[in-house]
Design a protein around this motif. Structure first.
Motif, PDB file in Angstrom:
ATOM      1  N   GLN A  50      12.107   0.936   2.273  1.00  0.00           N
ATOM      2  CA  GLN A  50      10.753   1.262   2.719  1.00  0.00           C
ATOM      3  C   GLN A  50       9.741   0.623   1.771  1.00  0.00           C
ATOM      4  O   GLN A  50      10.096   0.179   0.690  1.00  0.00           O
ATOM      5  CB  GLN A  50      10.530   2.773   2.734  1.00  0.00           C
ATOM      6  N   THR A  52       7.270   1.549  -0.618  1.00  0.00           N
ATOM      7  CA  THR A  52       6.788   2.683  -1.397  1.00  0.00           C
ATOM      8  C   THR A  52       5.342   2.434  -1.816  1.00  0.00           C
ATOM      9  O   THR A  52       4.839   1.313  -1.731  1.00  0.00           O
ATOM     10  CB  THR A  52       7.653   2.891  -2.654  1.00  0.00           C
ATOM     11  N   SER A  53       4.686   3.475  -2.282  1.00  0.00           N
ATOM     12  CA  SER A  53       3.304   3.319  -2.742  1.00  0.00           C
ATOM     13  C   SER A  53       3.242   2.373  -3.949  1.00  0.00           C
ATOM     14  O   SER A  53       2.254   1.662  -4.127  1.00  0.00           O
ATOM     15  CB  SER A  53       2.684   4.672  -3.074  1.00  0.00           C
ATOM     16  N   VAL A  56       3.215  -1.218  -2.590  1.00  0.00           N
ATOM     17  CA  VAL A  56       1.897  -1.517  -2.025  1.00  0.00           C
ATOM     18  C   VAL A  56       0.880  -1.743  -3.135  1.00  0.00           C
ATOM     19  O   VAL A  56       0.066  -2.665  -3.083  1.00  0.00           O
ATOM     20  CB  VAL A  56       1.451  -0.399  -1.060  1.00  0.00           C
ATOM     21  N   THR A  79       5.904  -0.507   6.763  1.00  0.00           N
ATOM     22  CA  THR A  79       6.846   0.551   7.110  1.00  0.00           C
ATOM     23  C   THR A  79       7.029   1.451   5.894  1.00  0.00           C
ATOM     24  O   THR A  79       7.569   1.026   4.880  1.00  0.00           O
ATOM     25  CB  THR A  79       8.206  -0.049   7.514  1.00  0.00           C
ATOM     26  N   THR A  80       6.582   2.695   5.998  1.00  0.00           N
ATOM     27  CA  THR A  80       6.696   3.634   4.880  1.00  0.00           C
ATOM     28  C   THR A  80       7.804   4.657   5.088  1.00  0.00           C
ATOM     29  O   THR A  80       8.111   5.421   4.184  1.00  0.00           O
ATOM     30  CB  THR A  80       5.364   4.368   4.650  1.00  0.00           C
ATOM     31  N   THR A  81       8.394   4.670   6.278  1.00  0.00           N
ATOM     32  CA  THR A  81       9.499   5.598   6.514  1.00  0.00           C
ATOM     33  C   THR A  81      10.793   4.969   6.006  1.00  0.00           C
ATOM     34  O   THR A  81      10.996   3.760   6.113  1.00  0.00           O
ATOM     35  CB  THR A  81       9.641   5.925   8.016  1.00  0.00           C
ATOM     36  N   CYS A  91       5.646  -5.658   7.486  1.00  0.00           N
ATOM     37  CA  CYS A  91       4.465  -5.553   6.637  1.00  0.00           C
ATOM     38  C   CYS A  91       3.441  -6.585   7.101  1.00  0.00           C
ATOM     39  O   CYS A  91       3.793  -7.722   7.399  1.00  0.00           O
ATOM     40  CB  CYS A  91       4.822  -5.786   5.176  1.00  0.00           C
TER      41      CYS A  91
END
Length: 125
Positions: A50, A52-53, A56, A79-81, A91
């Motif tokens: 995924q 992750t923060s 990002v 996609t964060t899930t 992305c």
């Protein structure tokens, strides 16, 4: 009067001819920078399953510090899930685009640079 008009037109043409190649080259470098940062982050996200923060934030940090983009204008949809192996991560990075022509009398093209990538997740949860 026609002499003065001709001189002014020559100045506009000269300015356009001098600066357009430099601005076009800068634009191509910005596009390449976004592509490079996107592909590097895709590799990291693929292993984690995924975006992750932290990933990002790394994207924004790199674009801001290394390539001088305004952090507040960087848009990232990812996609964060958590996605297991075999699923796909996507992305999209969107950043403002600089001018191509010094004078704003020509079509500048799109106002933003947008790059999208898709990669298979390698996360084996």
């Amino acid at each position: 009067m026609s002499e003065i008009l001709a001189k002014w037109m020559m100045i506009f043409i000269a300015i356009t001819i001098i600066f357009t190649p430099l601005l076009a080259y800068t634009d191509s470098l910005h596009r390449e920078a976004v592509d490079t940062v996107l592909h590097q982050s895709m590799k990291q996200a693929s292993l984690k399953g995924q975006f992750t923060s932290n990933i990002v934030d790394e994207i924004k940090d790199t674009l801001e510090k290394d390539y001088n983009f305004d952090r507040s204008k960087i848009e990232i949809e990812a996609t964060t899930t958590l996605t297991s192996r075999g699923g796909y991560l996507e992305c999209t990075i969107t950043v403002p685009r600089g001018p191509i022509f010094v004078l704003d009398i020509f079509n500048q093209g799109p106002k933003k640079i947008e790059r999208t990538a898709k990669i298979m997740s390698e996360y084996a949860g």
